[in-house]
Design an enzyme around this catalytic site. Sequence first.
Site: not given
Length: 264
Positions: A14, A99, A101, A153, A157
């Site tokens: 994504r 990036g 998480t 979100h 997620k």
Amino acid sequence: MNKVKVGIVGCLGRQGRHLVSEISASDIAEVSAGLVRIGSEYVGKVLGVVIGCNCDAKITDSLEHLFDVSDVVIEFTNPNTMIECMKMAELKKKPMVSGTTGISEDMVFQDYIKSVPFLWSANLSFSMNILLKLVEDATRMLSGYDVEIWEIHHRYKKDSPSGTSLMLGKAAARGMNVQFRMNQYIKGGQESRQDNKSIGYAVSRGGVGLSDHKIIFAGDEDVIEFSHRATNKNVYAKGALKAALWLIGQPCGIYTMSDMMVTQ
């Protein structure tokens, strides 16, 4: 002038697709290669043809090759892949931006990467990192206010609360001058707040393109709110590219977006 060659791990994800498009439109950077899982049907194909943008880079399933042909690497994947990328960055002596998480609070980046510049942030948006500073300053001045963080979100997620919400909580904790500790309160008053040094979290998931964060300072007479809404994933791609270009000129070390912002 030769363009900076940027390798993208998770190029068909994504966020990866937005990165490819953003870098391909740059005057000073270009995509060197995009990494997919081993054995993917897309290996060997032209990245721009698959995604639908002006990019001639090839798709590979070799992490080593990706680092070999890149000046800097950006990855948005998962914690396990992130670790493998850090190991390869250390081996190949190439700077890396992450990036990803959902990583463990106990992870020590220096266990994997010691001799190259490495930048990690749970949110690479420039504006979100400005908000983090505002939250820290506001918390310091709003002593006695309760702090609550709310997020929503997209339904896909995985980590909850999000890495960005945790960053907001840590910014508030710095403003309070306390050790960060996460408290999640159940709706309906089933759990009560113990003191105004704790930080409450509320998490929502739904839809496909949502990314909203709100931090609420609730006092006895008034309520103050800060909010950030990402309307397009390009905001993270722009931040990641900016971070990657900045990182190339830095000495070895572990960096955050805050480190970059103070030099701008």
